[in-house]
Structure formats: structure tokens, C-alpha cells
Design a protein around this motif. Structure first.
Motif, PDB file in Angstrom:
ATOM      1  N   THR A 402      52.929  66.993  47.357  1.00  0.00           N
ATOM      2  CA  THR A 402      53.957  65.962  47.216  1.00  0.00           C
ATOM      3  C   THR A 402      53.344  64.570  47.116  1.00  0.00           C
ATOM      4  O   THR A 402      52.598  64.142  47.995  1.00  0.00           O
ATOM      5  CB  THR A 402      54.938  66.022  48.405  1.00  0.00           C
ATOM      6  OG1 THR A 402      55.439  67.344  48.522  1.00  0.00           O
ATOM      7  CG2 THR A 402      56.083  65.050  48.209  1.00  0.00           C
ATOM      8  N   GLY A 403      53.633  63.894  46.020  1.00  0.00           N
ATOM      9  CA  GLY A 403      53.128  62.535  45.837  1.00  0.00           C
ATOM     10  C   GLY A 403      51.738  62.476  45.236  1.00  0.00           C
ATOM     11  O   GLY A 403      51.241  61.390  44.927  1.00  0.00           O
ATOM     12  N   THR A 404      51.108  63.648  45.063  1.00  0.00           N
ATOM     13  CA  THR A 404      49.761  63.673  44.475  1.00  0.00           C
ATOM     14  C   THR A 404      49.813  64.402  43.132  1.00  0.00           C
ATOM     15  O   THR A 404      49.664  63.790  42.076  1.00  0.00           O
ATOM     16  CB  THR A 404      48.761  64.344  45.435  1.00  0.00           C
ATOM     17  OG1 THR A 404      48.781  63.647  46.675  1.00  0.00           O
ATOM     18  CG2 THR A 404      47.354  64.320  44.872  1.00  0.00           C
ATOM     19  N   LEU A 405      50.050  65.718  43.168  1.00  0.00           N
ATOM     20  CA  LEU A 405      50.238  66.464  41.918  1.00  0.00           C
ATOM     21  C   LEU A 405      51.640  66.237  41.363  1.00  0.00           C
ATOM     22  O   LEU A 405      51.878  66.334  40.162  1.00  0.00           O
ATOM     23  CB  LEU A 405      50.005  67.955  42.157  1.00  0.00           C
ATOM     24  CG  LEU A 405      48.557  68.349  42.476  1.00  0.00           C
ATOM     25  CD1 LEU A 405      48.499  69.793  42.941  1.00  0.00           C
ATOM     26  CD2 LEU A 405      47.648  68.133  41.276  1.00  0.00           C
ATOM     27  N   THR A 406      52.591  65.940  42.278  1.00  0.00           N
ATOM     28  CA  THR A 406      53.961  65.622  41.856  1.00  0.00           C
ATOM     29  C   THR A 406      54.208  64.129  42.060  1.00  0.00           C
ATOM     30  O   THR A 406      53.421  63.437  42.691  1.00  0.00           O
ATOM     31  CB  THR A 406      54.970  66.435  42.674  1.00  0.00           C
ATOM     32  OG1 THR A 406      54.853  66.064  44.045  1.00  0.00           O
ATOM     33  CG2 THR A 406      54.715  67.933  42.531  1.00  0.00           C
ATOM     34  N   GLU A 529      59.351  66.298  40.547  1.00  0.00           N
ATOM     35  CA  GLU A 529      58.826  66.334  39.187  1.00  0.00           C
ATOM     36  C   GLU A 529      57.307  66.231  39.180  1.00  0.00           C
ATOM     37  O   GLU A 529      56.731  65.395  39.870  1.00  0.00           O
ATOM     38  CB  GLU A 529      59.427  65.168  38.386  1.00  0.00           C
ATOM     39  CG  GLU A 529      59.193  65.288  36.900  1.00  0.00           C
ATOM     40  CD  GLU A 529      59.833  64.144  36.132  1.00  0.00           C
ATOM     41  OE1 GLU A 529      59.499  63.982  34.940  1.00  0.00           O
ATOM     42  OE2 GLU A 529      60.656  63.410  36.706  1.00  0.00           O
ATOM     43  N   ILE A 530      56.696  67.124  38.420  1.00  0.00           N
ATOM     44  CA  ILE A 530      55.226  67.128  38.312  1.00  0.00           C
ATOM     45  C   ILE A 530      54.773  65.924  37.496  1.00  0.00           C
ATOM     46  O   ILE A 530      55.393  65.555  36.500  1.00  0.00           O
ATOM     47  CB  ILE A 530      54.742  68.427  37.645  1.00  0.00           C
ATOM     48  CG1 ILE A 530      55.032  69.621  38.572  1.00  0.00           C
ATOM     49  CG2 ILE A 530      53.260  68.373  37.317  1.00  0.00           C
ATOM     50  CD1 ILE A 530      54.821  70.955  37.931  1.00  0.00           C
ATOM     51  N   ARG A 531      53.690  65.272  37.933  1.00  0.00           N
ATOM     52  CA  ARG A 531      53.135  64.150  37.167  1.00  0.00           C
ATOM     53  C   ARG A 531      52.679  64.666  35.796  1.00  0.00           C
ATOM     54  O   ARG A 531      51.999  65.702  35.711  1.00  0.00           O
ATOM     55  CB  ARG A 531      51.923  63.558  37.888  1.00  0.00           C
ATOM     56  CG  ARG A 531      52.249  62.836  39.173  1.00  0.00           C
ATOM     57  CD  ARG A 531      50.967  62.323  39.817  1.00  0.00           C
ATOM     58  NE  ARG A 531      51.230  61.749  41.129  1.00  0.00           N
ATOM     59  CZ  ARG A 531      51.556  60.477  41.334  1.00  0.00           C
ATOM     60  NH1 ARG A 531      51.652  59.654  40.307  1.00  0.00           N
ATOM     61  NH2 ARG A 531      51.785  60.027  42.546  1.00  0.00           N
ATOM     62  N   PRO A 532      52.970  63.933  34.737  1.00  0.00           N
ATOM     63  CA  PRO A 532      52.533  64.365  33.400  1.00  0.00           C
ATOM     64  C   PRO A 532      51.014  64.515  33.299  1.00  0.00           C
ATOM     65  O   PRO A 532      50.516  65.317  32.512  1.00  0.00           O
ATOM     66  CB  PRO A 532      53.025  63.234  32.478  1.00  0.00           C
ATOM     67  CG  PRO A 532      54.117  62.556  33.237  1.00  0.00           C
ATOM     68  CD  PRO A 532      53.765  62.690  34.688  1.00  0.00           C
ATOM     69  N   SER A 533      50.294  63.740  34.117  1.00  0.00           N
ATOM     70  CA  SER A 533      48.826  63.738  34.013  1.00  0.00           C
ATOM     71  C   SER A 533      48.160  64.859  34.809  1.00  0.00           C
ATOM     72  O   SER A 533      46.965  65.114  34.643  1.00  0.00           O
ATOM     73  CB  SER A 533      48.280  62.398  34.510  1.00  0.00           C
ATOM     74  OG  SER A 533      48.663  62.187  35.872  1.00  0.00           O
ATOM     75  N   SER A 534      48.911  65.533  35.685  1.00  0.00           N
ATOM     76  CA  SER A 534      48.287  66.476  36.631  1.00  0.00           C
ATOM     77  C   SER A 534      47.486  67.573  35.939  1.00  0.00           C
ATOM     78  O   SER A 534      46.348  67.862  36.316  1.00  0.00           O
ATOM     79  CB  SER A 534      49.345  67.097  37.551  1.00  0.00           C
ATOM     80  OG  SER A 534      49.874  66.130  38.414  1.00  0.00           O
ATOM     81  N   ARG A 535      48.085  68.210  34.915  1.00  0.00           N
ATOM     82  CA  ARG A 535      47.398  69.321  34.250  1.00  0.00           C
ATOM     83  C   ARG A 535      46.102  68.862  33.590  1.00  0.00           C
ATOM     84  O   ARG A 535      45.065  69.521  33.692  1.00  0.00           O
ATOM     85  CB  ARG A 535      48.332  69.977  33.222  1.00  0.00           C
ATOM     86  CG  ARG A 535      47.732  71.239  32.606  1.00  0.00           C
ATOM     87  CD  ARG A 535      48.714  71.993  31.746  1.00  0.00           C
ATOM     88  NE  ARG A 535      48.118  73.240  31.299  1.00  0.00           N
ATOM     89  CZ  ARG A 535      48.106  74.370  31.978  1.00  0.00           C
ATOM     90  NH1 ARG A 535      48.661  74.417  33.176  1.00  0.00           N
ATOM     91  NH2 ARG A 535      47.529  75.453  31.501  1.00  0.00           N
ATOM     92  N   GLU A 536      46.152  67.703  32.916  1.00  0.00           N
ATOM     93  CA  GLU A 536      44.968  67.179  32.232  1.00  0.00           C
ATOM     94  C   GLU A 536      43.881  66.799  33.237  1.00  0.00           C
ATOM     95  O   GLU A 536      42.682  67.001  32.984  1.00  0.00           O
ATOM     96  CB  GLU A 536      45.363  65.968  31.383  1.00  0.00           C
ATOM     97  CG  GLU A 536      44.223  65.321  30.620  1.00  0.00           C
ATOM     98  CD  GLU A 536      43.574  66.227  29.575  1.00  0.00           C
ATOM     99  OE1 GLU A 536      42.503  65.853  29.066  1.00  0.00           O
ATOM    100  OE2 GLU A 536      44.119  67.313  29.282  1.00  0.00           O
TER     101      GLU A 536
END
Length: 705
Positions: A402-406, A529-536
Motif C-alpha cells: 500500500t502506497g508503494t506498489l499501489t 489502484e496499482i501505480r502505472p510505473s510499478s510493472r516497469e
């Protein structure tokens, strides 16, 4: 009485800025001189930040006298003073070097054997080496065998055996070497200087009906600051009126301006781009975020990295050893083996020159200062050389969810009524209980209730149930709200309810159950909501050679796995209480160096236990700035791969510098045996090594995201 003595001890500490440091040896000499002052108990010089901390009493004239050998200027840390920028050609050292070079050139053109040439070479040595000789002879009288001592003995020795041309050449090349070292450190320090000049020194303050230009030192908490479009914000504060886009690149490294509206926080040194803002000042000038960043970056430069500590210990024994070896080479062959005095003294002098540890000593600090300064400009605060090196060695990275990957701003997606009250009333009861909770999921329920304007209810006797949920009385009834695990201890859930929960969890949603000790009334599903940048970011980390990525979360297994799949994380550990996260970090350490990234507030034990604790969103969060080893100032996960890349590049460059410095010394020492190493070749090798090491370190300025 004890309190009074402690207070006196605190008052006796004073920090000063220093202008004029040219090399690490000079800084070390200055530190020793300050320590020897009569009323000084201790002193610490921070070469990277050009500061000295004095414990005890010492006046500025006394401190400047202690640094007179280098012409140092000293002034209080908080005093703002423009950096003296002299043209390179107007500097005294440049002028003396040019005059020395002129006499050397004329003497060389006249021929080395001419008596006039000898006089010209002697004048060249005296003019170019005067300051060096003063420093060297003072060091020699104190038995302090540093670089100046070695060079002074070598040059005087060369003159004594008639090698005037070589002595003059050594003086000139050494002056060039000093200038290059000084230039490289100034270049490295510019990153910090640019930070110090980010915030304005004055601001427009509204007092009564008047708008006044006030020095930032005189601005008080609660003052109203007026910031016009295109102006920099001078103080940290909260927006009272107006809306605008604010460029926060100086603090967070974010290239895209951030929208600010009433209630939003703004930071000193950021740029107001569009609208007029009225800001209530919330911190004094010395407590602003930029002031803390500058302070922490400067302190970080003073903290020695493991490689630097190794180099310092090595140099401590290396320099005296070189002097003894040079003495042995100069004396033993002529005394016991029939060697010619002139030849073997010359070889001993060549060893003294080539033995100077300049390149080795500067190899680490210039890299550390450059890297930490570059990171600060890009919105990453690294709090010491040790953390910089540790980050480069990481093989495992654990993420809080929470708050990091999301994004950390969950929203209510589903309200499932099972029985009892209607959906709106269920939400109203849940919101009444969750008003007393600090959990992000609780705030999602409170926001949803406000959004659809449900009837307001009041809760009493609120109690948090660690890691599971909460309970409170609403309308005289004791309600429970929390994870399905909470109801395992109260009233086991029916299989049909468990199936509904699992379906929602598989969609990546977190489900909270609302009920009493007797009945379960409903389910509330929340999604973050997952951060858009997390996967990259995860992909880049694996590409950088991070062998394992792990998500540690208190959320349920199904939701955690759904999010883990979406971001491509290696392993998911769910349903963890804070102590379980701590245990997970300890077990991961068996696999290698572990970094833990979180919000810097929650999961503090896990962050502290990791080899490197990394906090997200450090700007404005005092806890993150104080507790984390590394703080990503923006709420931006993409800074993590950059930080790992910068750290690894720094480690690589430090190793290259140390290896290269030692190889050059070893080769030069081998050349002494057959007598092939001349004095000018020795100083050229030392100067060349110093130049290559510093230029190699400055490559770290070019590392970008």
C-alpha cells in the motif's frame, strides 16, 4: 547540575563553513591544527561539504590562523556568504605557476648545463614551490609525513644532487596536479551549492493591509506569504487561497509540475508557475525540507564509506613505509654495495615522488561526493557513503504494497448486503467506526460515506484490533469491522459468504466484513489502484540483476497474489502483521543484501532491519527523512532503479580508481629497480593518475534515470 553540564556541552559545539580547501591532506592537516588549539576538545572536518565542527571554544581568527598554511577563510555555518569566484588566471597559484614555468622554459632553452640555466631553474623552484616548502617543512617538524612532506624532501634533494631541471619540472607538474584536484572537488561540490541557492532569501509577507519584502530569517510560523506566478516559494507552508501548478523538481526531482489547491503543502525552493498563491508558513527557515536535505546531504559526505575507511587506513601506513623504503634505497646500496651516491639518492627521490598517495586518497571521496550530489539533484536523498555502497550491493528488494506498489489511495468498489440494514446504513455504520482508525482502507470507507451523503452516525468505545480490524458501539450495538480473519475468532463465516469474499479477492480487491458477535451483515470491497510505473520498475530491477523481488503485505493472500501477478513481482507474502514483516526481512537476509522500500512511517521495524531502508515520498515527511537510509523525495517508484544504477556505478568507479592507483604505483616502483624512472616521469605518473581518477569519478554526474 547534570542537565546544566549537558546544556553547556551542546552550546560548546559550533559549525563553520570553510573556503579554500584544495586537497584531502590539507583538510586533515587543518583538522589536526584546530584540535591543537588550547580550548578545543575535538574537531571534525567535512571535506566534501567544506565544513568544520568545533567542540570547545575557538574564535574565527584562531581557526583562520590554524588554516593559514592553506589561506583558508572561515565563517559561521548559517551566515550566507557568496562563493568567492576568482578568474582562474587571477589566482595567486596560477600566476606563480606561470612565472615558474617561464623561468623553467627559458632555462631549458639555454641548455641544461649552462650556469645561467641553473640559476633560472633555482628561481623557478623557489617561485613555484614556496608555499609547498612552507607546508612541507612545517609538517616535517611535526613528523607528519604527508604529500607536502614527500614533495618537499624530493625537490630539495633533487637540487642538492644537482638535478635542477628535474626539481623545477616536479614543482611545476605538482602545481598543475593540485589545480586539477581542486577543480574536480569544486565540480563535485557544485551539486550541493546548487541546492543551497535554490530557495529565495526574501519573501513577500502580508501583515495587516501591507505586503512587505521580508528576509526569510525574520519570517515566523503563521505568517501569510504571497507568491506570484513565476516566483519561487521561499518557505514551507500550506496553501490558503489560490490554485496553481508548482514545479517541485528542486525537491523531488519530478519533471511534471504538481497541481496545488487550498490545503496542499508547498516547499521552499519550488517554482510557482501559473496562479497567485497565499501560503501560511508552517516551518522556520532552518526547518524547511530543502534545509533538511542540504544538512543531511552534507552530513552524508562526512560519513566515510567502507572503501574510503580502507583507503584512509592504508594511506596511514603506506606513506611512512614509502619514506623508509626511499631512505633505504638512497643509503643501503652506496654504503654496503659500492653504489654511486648520486644515482641511488636520485632513485630514492623518484620513489618519494611516485609514492605520493594523491590519486589513492582522492579516489573514494570525490566519487561519493559526486554521486550523493547527483542523487540529491534528482530527488533521491542518500544519507551516507555506507548506504550508497550498500545499495549497490543489493540482491533482494522487498516492497510494502500500500502506497508503494499501489497509489495508497484505495476506493470502495463494492458493498454487498447479506442481511440486516440496507447498503447505505451499512456504509454509515462502517464509516462511524472507521473514523477512529488511521488505516488507508478506513479512510476509503469514510470518503465513500461522505461522497454519497449517508446519514451520520457516531461511534463510542472504539478499539483497534491489531492487524485484523476494529470494533465500536454504534447506536448502542457493538459492531466489528475488519478482515475475514477477524470473524474466525468471533463468528465463523458461512461457506457461501467465504465464496463471495474469494471472488472479490481474486479481482485484486481487499474485503472487509461488517457484523456483530451474532450476525454478519455485509461485505465492503476496497481496491487500491496499482501505480502505472510499478510493472516497469520491477522489470528494470530484474534487468539490473536484482535476483529476488518480494511483496510484504498485511492484505489477504488472494488480493496480494492478484496484485503481484499484475506488477510481475517474484514472490508474495501476505496476511503479515508488522512483526511477521520483520521476520521475513531477517529470513531474506540469508539470500543476500536486502533492501526494503515503504512509506517511511508504517513498517518501521522492517525498514530498520533491512540492510538498506528506502522511504517513498520523503518530501514533507520528517519521519522518512530521519529514519530511512535512502529517501525518494517524490512519491515516484521510478527513482528506485536509478538509485540502484547510480550506487552500482559508484561502486564500480571506486574499485576502478583504487585498482588503477595501486597499479600505477606498482609499475612505477618496478621501473625504479633498473633506474628507468626519472623524477619528472614520477610526478607525471602521480599527476596523471590523480587526473584520471578524478575525471573518472566525475562521470557519475552524467548518470540519469
Amino acid at each position: 547540575m547534570q542537565g546544566r553540564s549537558d546544556q553547556e556541552e551542546v552550546q560548546s559545539k559550533a559549525v563553520y563553513r570553510v573556503q579554500g580547501f584544495t586537497c584531502t591532506n590539507c583538510a586533515a592537516q587543518f583538522e589536526q591544527n584546530v584540535k591543537s588549539l588550547p580550548e578545543v576538545q575535538n574537531a571534525q572536518v567535512n571535506f566534501g561539504a567544506s565544513k568544520v565542527t568545533v567542540y570547545g571554544k575557538a574564535s574565527i581568527p584562531e581557526l583562520e590562523k590554524a588554516g593559514a598554511f592553506e589561506g583558508l577563510k572561515v565563517y559561521p555555518e548559517k551566515e550566507t556568504r557568496p562563493i568567492e569566484k576568482k578568474s582562474f588566471w587571477k589566482k595567486r597559484s596560477t600566476i606563480t605557476s606561470l612565472v615558474s614555468a617561464a623561468f623553467l622554459s627559458i632555462g631549458w632553452l639555454l641548455g641544461e648545463d649552462s650556469p645561467i640555466s641553473t640559476v633560472l631553474f633555482a628561481v623557478s623552484i623557489l617561485i613555484g614551490g614556496y608555499e609547498l616548502f612552507i607546508k612541507g617543512l612545517k609538517s616535517l617538524t611535526r613528523f607528519n609525513f604527508n604529500m607536502n612532506t614527500l614533495m618537499t624532501i624530493a625537490i630539495i634533494g633533487a637540487a642538492a644532487i644537482g638535478e635542477w631541471l628535474e626539481g623545477a619540472t616536479v614543482v611545476l607538474l605538482f602545481a598543475i596536479s593540485e589545480a586539477l584536484e581542486s577543480y574536480s572537488m569544486e565540480k563535485a561540490r557544485q551539486s550541493i551549492r546548487s541546492l543551497m541557492n535554490v530557495a529565495p532569501k526574501e519573501a513577500t509577507i502580508r501583515r495587516g493591509d501591507k505586503e512587505l519584502q521580508v528576509s526569510v530569517d525574520d519570517i515566523q510560523i503563521g505568517d501569510i506569504m504571497v507568491v506570484k506566478p513565476g516566483q519561487k516559494i521561499a518557505m514551507d507552508g500550506t496553501v490558503l487561497k489560490g490554485r496553481s501548478a508548482v514545479n517541485q523538481a528542486a525537491i523531488t526531482g519530478e519533471s511534471v509540475p504538481v497541481e496545488k489547491e487550498p490545503g496542499g503543502d508547498v516547499f521552499a525552493g519550488t517554482l510557482n508557475e501559473e496562479g497567485l498563491l497565499e501560503v501560511e508558513v508552517t516551518k522556520r527557515v532552518e526547518d524547511t525540507t530543502i534545509a533538511k536535505i542540504i544538512h543531511l546531504v552534507e552530513e552524508a559526505q562526512a560519513e566515510k564509506a567502507p572503501s574510503q575507511a580502507f583507503v584512509d587506513r592504508f594511506a596511514q601506513y603506506y606513506t611512512p613505509a614509502i619514506m623508509l623504503l626511499a631512505l633505504g634505497i638512497a643509503l643501503i646500496p652506496p654504503l654496503f654495495m659500492g653504489g654511486a651516491w648520486g644515482e641511488w639518492i636520485y632513485r630514492g627521490l623518484a620513489l618519494l615522488v611516485v609514492g605520493c598517495p594523491c590519486a589513492l586518497v582522492i579516489s573514494t571521496p570525490v566519487s561519493i561526493v559526486t554521486a550523493i550530489g547527483n542523487a540529491a539533484k534528482n530527488g533521491v536523498l542518500i544519507k551516507g557513503g555506507i548506504h550508497l555502497e550498500e545499495a549497490g550491493a543489493l540482491t533482494v528488494i522487498a516492497f510494502d504494497k500500500t502506497g508503494t506498489l499501489t497509489k495508497g489511495v484505495p476506493v470502495v468498489t463494492n458493498i454487498v448486503r447479506l442481511q440486516g440494514p440496507e447498503e447505505d446504513e451499512l456504509l454509515s455504520i462502517a464509516a462511524a467506526i472507521e473514523k477512529g482508525s488511521q488505516h488507508p482502507l478506513a479512510s476509503a470507507i469514510v470518503r465513500k460515506a461522505a461522497e454519497i451523503n449517508t446519514a451520520t452516525k457516531e461511534a463510542t468505545d472504539f478499539t483497534s484490533i491489531t492487524g485484523k480490524g476494529a470494533k465500536a458501539f454504534v447506536d448502542g450495538v457493538l459492531y466489528y469491522i475488519g478482515s475475514p480473519r477477524l470473524f474466525d475468532d468471533i463468528k465463523p463465516l458461512e461457506s457461501i459468504v467465504s465464496e463471495q469474499i474469494q471472488q472479490l479477492q481474486k479481482q485484486g480487491k481487499t474485503v472487509m466484513v461488517l457484523g456483530t458477535e451474532l450476525e454478519v451483515y455485509g461485505l465492503i470491497a476496497v481496491a487500491d489502484e496499482i501505480r502505472p510505473s510499478s510493472r516497469e520498475v520491477i522489470r528494470k530491477l530484474h534487468a539490473l540483476g536484482i535476483t529476488k523481488t518480494v511483496m510484504l503485505t498485511g492484505d489477504n493472500q488472494a488480493t496480494a497474489e492478484a496484485i503481484g501477478r499484475q506488477v510481475g513481482i517474484g514472490e508474495v507474502k501476505a496476511e503479515l502483521l508488522p512483526q511477521h514483516k520483520l521476520e521475513s526481512i531477517k529470513s531474506l537476509k540469508e539470500l543476500g543484501k536486502v533492501g526494503m522500500i515503504g512509506d517511511g512511517v508504517n513498517d518501521a521495524p522492517a525498514l530498520a532491519s533491512a540492510d538498506v531502508g528506502i522511504a517513498m515520498g520523503g518530501a514533507g515527511t520528517d519521519t522518512a527523512l530521519e529514519t530511512a537510509d535512502i529517501a525518494l523525495m517524490a512519491d515516484d517508484l521510478t527513482k528506485l532503479p536509478y538509485t540502484i544504477k547510480l550506487s552500482r556505478s559508484t561502486l564500480g568507479i571506486i574499485k576502478q580508481n583504487i585498482t588503477f592507483s595501486l597499479i600505477i604505483k606498482a609499475v612505477a616502483l618496478l621501473l625504479i629497480v633498473p633506474g628507468w624512472l626519472t623524477l619528472w616521469m614520477a610526478i607525471f605518473a602521480d599527476m596523471g593518475a590523480t587526473l584520471i581518477v578524478t575525471l573518472n569519478s566525475l562521470r557519475l554526474l552524467k548518470i540519469k534515470e
